[in-house]
Design a protein around this motif. Structure first.
Motif, short mmCIF file in Angstrom:
data_model
loop_
_atom_site.label_atom_id
_atom_site.label_comp_id
_atom_site.label_asym_id
_atom_site.label_seq_id
_atom_site.Cartn_x
_atom_site.Cartn_y
_atom_site.Cartn_z
N ALA A 1 0.86 -1.18 0.00
CA ALA A 1 0.00 0.00 0.00
C ALA A 1 0.90 1.23 0.00
CB ALA A 1 -0.91 0.00 1.23
N PRO A 2 0.40 2.36 -0.48
CA PRO A 2 1.23 3.57 -0.54
C PRO A 2 1.35 4.23 0.82
CG PRO A 2 -0.94 4.03 -1.42
CD PRO A 2 -0.92 2.57 -1.13
N ASP A 3 2.16 3.62 1.69
CA ASP A 3 2.28 4.11 3.06
C ASP A 3 3.73 4.08 3.52
OD1 ASP A 3 2.78 1.39 3.41
OD2 ASP A 3 0.83 0.97 4.31
N ALA A 4 3.94 4.37 4.79
CA ALA A 4 5.30 4.43 5.33
C ALA A 4 6.00 3.08 5.27
CB ALA A 4 5.26 4.93 6.78
N ARG A 5 5.26 1.99 5.37
CA ARG A 5 5.87 0.66 5.29
C ARG A 5 6.45 0.42 3.90
NH1 ARG A 5 2.89 -4.56 7.67
NH2 ARG A 5 3.95 -3.81 9.54
N ARG B 1 7.51 2.81 1.87
CA ARG B 1 8.70 3.66 1.76
C ARG B 1 9.90 3.01 2.44
NH1 ARG B 1 10.24 8.98 0.89
NH2 ARG B 1 8.10 9.60 0.37
N ASP C 1 -4.18 5.91 -6.81
CA ASP C 1 -3.17 5.09 -6.13
C ASP C 1 -1.78 5.39 -6.67
OD1 ASP C 1 -5.03 3.86 -4.54
OD2 ASP C 1 -5.11 2.01 -5.70
N LEU D 1 -0.41 8.35 -5.04
CA LEU D 1 -0.05 8.11 -3.64
C LEU D 1 1.26 7.33 -3.54
CD1 LEU D 1 -3.58 7.25 -2.18
CD2 LEU D 1 -2.27 9.36 -1.86
N GLN E 1 5.14 8.43 -1.96
CA GLN E 1 5.96 7.63 -1.06
C GLN E 1 7.29 7.23 -1.70
OE1 GLN E 1 5.47 7.07 2.09
NE2 GLN E 1 3.46 8.06 2.14
#
Length: 360
Positions: A221-225, A227, A248, A251, A255
């Motif tokens: 998913a486009p999140d801190a994880r 990145r 998406d 997003l 990241q």
């Protein structure tokens, strides 16, 4: 241009052998073909692979959505500008497969009106470099297939399907590398098979085995994880299945995504072109990803692939080689890993309508 006729065709094309994807085993690939005829006499077509776990529909539900929801909308629209048509269709939420099929058919209709293929309109190259996807089998069988495809078609890049367990994936890469030598670039698509907390370790294992790029090691998913995974990996992380829309894509780019799979057979040509523009603005390099296309769908997707100046990988649109049947008059040849696109403005002129009826 105004729409005068909309026709849909459903059929299956058989494989030479059963194919094991991450979620299903298939002996034949399902397709839906859309044909649009305008009041000017031009015809545009497009084809899509309707699989519930890939795009949320089967042939029956896709056809129903187009006939019941979108055909009445299309009858009221001016079809001159495919991107504006897509914007109008996007008022209806979801239904991505239906909108993709219509979008691509509208672009083919546009090319017919312009009397030039899209790859020329978009100032692309007529010859496009391609790769081959080696699907999940025992490592020795994967290596044998890799050799066969490299020798027969001259591919210089192979996409290797992972997700069989880390040890088997590594063994597969090593056997393929031994079989094809150092001249062929290898990258792996794990289809999100591994837990997120194991993804960085898997990326290291793939890099150590000689893989140049890793696609979807886990569900992303486009999140801190994401990145953190991208920053920890010594090889680029290619984003595919977690990117389901143009939103998406934006997003993931926020990241720091540096490699993005753009699929005209999944997003449609209008959104694919918008994704490409976003990627270019953010220093991200794309690859044109496969969606199980037949030869007909391949020629549609390659119109877009031909317009990419510096893809991170060759286009993946060669899956039609796994099929024993096609619905076009002449199957495109691949030599030295390259395919030369036809000069035909509309792909409708290449369709073998008798073959469509036979494959129904």
């Amino acid at each position: 241009m105004r729409l005068t006729e909309l026709k849909l065709y459903s059929y299956q094309l058989r494989y030479a052998r059963p194919v094991r994807w991450s979620d299903i085993v298939e002996e034949a690939a399902p397709f839906v073909l859309l044909r649009l005829t305008a009041d000017t006499g031009e015809t545009g077509i497009a084809e899509i692979t309707p699989k519930p776990t890939w795009c949320g529909v089967n042939a029956k539900t896709l056809i129903a959505a187009i006939e019941d929801i979108f055909a009445p909308m299309l009858m009221k629209l001016d079809l001159d500008d495919p991107a504006r048509v897509r914007t109008a269709l996007d008022i209806v939420p979801e239904n991505h497969a239906a909108k993709t099929l219509i979008d691509n058919a509208c672009w083919d209709l546009y090319a017919a009106r312009e009397r030039r293929p899209l790859w020329q309109i978009w100032r692309g190259q007529q010859r496009v470099e391609l790769s081959w996807a080696v699907t999940r089998q025992a490592p020795a069988a994967m290596a044998a297939e890799a050799v066969q495809m490299v020798e027969r078609y001259g591919f210089r890049t192979l996409k290797v399907k992972g997700g069989q367990g880390v040890e088997i994936d590594v063994a597969g890469i090593r056997e393929i590398r031994t079989a094809v030598g150092e001249r062929v670039r290898l990258y792996v698509d794990a289809n999100g098979a591994y837990p997120a907390d194991q993804a960085a370790k898997y990326a290291r294992a793939m890099a150590d085995a000689g893989v140049s790029i890793l696609e979807d090691p886990c569900a992303m998913a486009p999140d801190a994880r994401f990145r953190a995974l991208r920053e920890a990996s010594t090889i680029p992380i290619l984003v595919d299945f977690g990117c389901t829309s143009l939103r998406d894509a934006g997003l993931f780019l926020e990241q720091g995504a540096r490699a993005l799979s753009i699929k005209p057979g999944r997003f449609g040509l209008s959104h694919s072109r918008a994704m490409l523009a976003l990627a270019q603005q953010n220093g991200c390099r794309p690859v044109v990803g496969l969606m199980g296309e037949s030869a007909l769908g391949t020629l549609s997707g390659l119109q877009f692939a031909a317009s990419l100046a510096s893809p991170i990988l060759p286009a993946e649109l060669t899956w039609y080689l796994a099929m024993t049947e096609q619905v076009i008059k002449a199957v495109p040849a691949i030599a030295d890993g390259m395919l030369e696109l036809p000069d035909a403005p509309s792909l409708a002129s290449l369709v073998d309508w008798d073959a469509v009826a036979k494959a129904h």
